[in-house]
Design an enzyme around this catalytic site. Structure first.
Site, PDB file in Angstrom:
ATOM      1  N   ALA A  96       9.546  -4.495  11.801  1.00 32.99           N
ATOM      2  CA  ALA A  96       9.442  -5.365  10.693  1.00 32.99           C
ATOM      3  C   ALA A  96      11.244  -5.151  10.239  1.00 32.99           C
ATOM      4  CB  ALA A  96       8.733  -4.751   9.442  1.00 32.99           C
ATOM      5  N   HIS A 134      -1.619   1.374  -4.315  1.00 29.76           N
ATOM      6  CA  HIS A 134      -1.797   2.908  -4.330  1.00 29.76           C
ATOM      7  C   HIS A 134      -1.102   3.694  -4.937  1.00 29.76           C
ATOM      8  CE1 HIS A 134      -3.910   1.772  -0.230  1.00 29.76           C
ATOM      9  NE2 HIS A 134      -4.667   1.239  -1.025  1.00 29.76           N
ATOM     10  N   GLN A 184       0.850  -1.255  -0.091  1.00 32.02           N
ATOM     11  CA  GLN A 184      -0.028  -0.025   0.220  1.00 32.02           C
ATOM     12  C   GLN A 184       0.924   1.202   0.153  1.00 32.02           C
ATOM     13  OE1 GLN A 184      -3.254  -0.721   3.076  1.00 32.02           O
ATOM     14  NE2 GLN A 184      -1.635  -1.870   3.804  1.00 32.02           N
ATOM     15  N   GLY A 230       3.159  -4.691   8.978  1.00 30.70           N
ATOM     16  CA  GLY A 230       3.166  -3.264   9.196  1.00 30.70           C
ATOM     17  C   GLY A 230       1.914  -2.677   8.608  1.00 30.70           C
ATOM     18  N   THR A 231       0.923  -3.216   8.345  1.00 28.84           N
ATOM     19  CA  THR A 231      -0.364  -3.010   7.857  1.00 28.84           C
ATOM     20  C   THR A 231      -1.656  -3.009   8.749  1.00 28.84           C
ATOM     21  OG1 THR A 231      -2.277  -2.973   6.111  1.00 28.84           O
ATOM     22  CG2 THR A 231      -0.746  -4.767   6.386  1.00 28.84           C
TER      23      THR A 231
END
Ligand SMILES: [Zn+2]
Length: 247
Positions: free
Chosen positions: A238, A124, A106, A194-195
């Site tokens: 991460a 995106h 993203q 990380g989302t």
């Protein structure tokens, strides 16, 4: 804390995986100095800018068409704050070292490409490119230096735009097609990194894999929409955990 047994198990599975999907969000770029955010273009879903205008209005496709200087002033402000020269970190590099990996991101920072990942789906878009809203002119953004507000096309004087999905705009069809194609081929292992996994197209590959018995891993310091679904949850950073997993 992540216990070493879990890390070992995940690292073993990854070493055996022939085809791995890494789904990434802003959390992987934190170590590059970029803040985490929610929303398709930025930070900023639900928030207001310095002038009190909602970001969802200022950073929308409609605003770019009707009052491009308003959208561009905001984009330049964002650029000054956070987009200038972000650097690849150890998390991006670890993913790039995994053979036959597909990255669904993203992030619009282009850092997976910069790290050397070859199969990256930027759902995106990417801030590294500018293109004309009228003709087919396009160029690298070169760090957005020396842009007028709004920047204009040297070929036709149309307004230039960044290659990202603004609020109210559809996701790029070529990226959706590529994602569909990759998902149909299946994966041996799926990571969510990380989302917050608020968007269905980000959460669904994890859910599908978990249902099919494919190993799933979440790396995120915070609990998310998929935390209860994944087989392995690694609550951490991460940029620290990924290098330990790829060994
Ligand atoms: Zn043009």
């Amino acid at each position: 804390m992540v216990d070493t047994d879990t890390l070992e198990q995940v690292a073993d599975l990854l070493a055996r995986s022939q085809r791995t999907l890494f789904i990434t969000g802003a959390g992987i770029s934190v170590a590059s100095g970029l803040p985490t955010y929610r929303g398709s273009t930025g930070v900023y879903q639900g928030g207001v800018n310095e002038e009190g205008l909602p970001y969802e209005l200022v950073l929308s496709g409609d605003m770019l068409r009707s009052r491009p200087e308003i959208t561009w002033r905001e984009l330049m402000r964002m650029a000054e704050k956070r987009l200038i020269n972000p650097e690849v970190n150890a998390g991006h590099q670890a993913i790039a070292s995994v053979p036959n990996a597909v990255v669904l991101t993203q992030n619009v920072d282009g850092l997976h490409h910069a790290a050397g990942s070859e199969n990256v789906i930027e759902i995106h878009g990417n801030l590294g490119k500018l293109h004309c809203t009228v003709c087919d002119y396009g160029r690298d953004a070169n760090g957005w230096k020396n842009l007028t507000v709004p920047p204009l096309c040297p070929a036709c004087a149309g307004v230039l735009r960044p290659g990202v999905v603004l609020f109210g705009e559809a996701l790029p069809q070529d990226a959706l097609d590529r994602l569909d194609n990759e998902l149909r081929q299946g994966f041996d292992m799926v990571f969510s990194i990380g989302t917050s996994s608020l968007f269905p197209y980000i959460a669904e590959p994890v859910v599908m894999a978990a249902r099919a018995g494919v190993p799933t891993v979440e790396i995120n310091p915070e609990e998310t929409e998929v935390s209860d679904i994944v087989q392995f949850r690694l609550p951490g950073n991460a940029a620290e955990l990924l290098p330990a997993l790829v060994r």
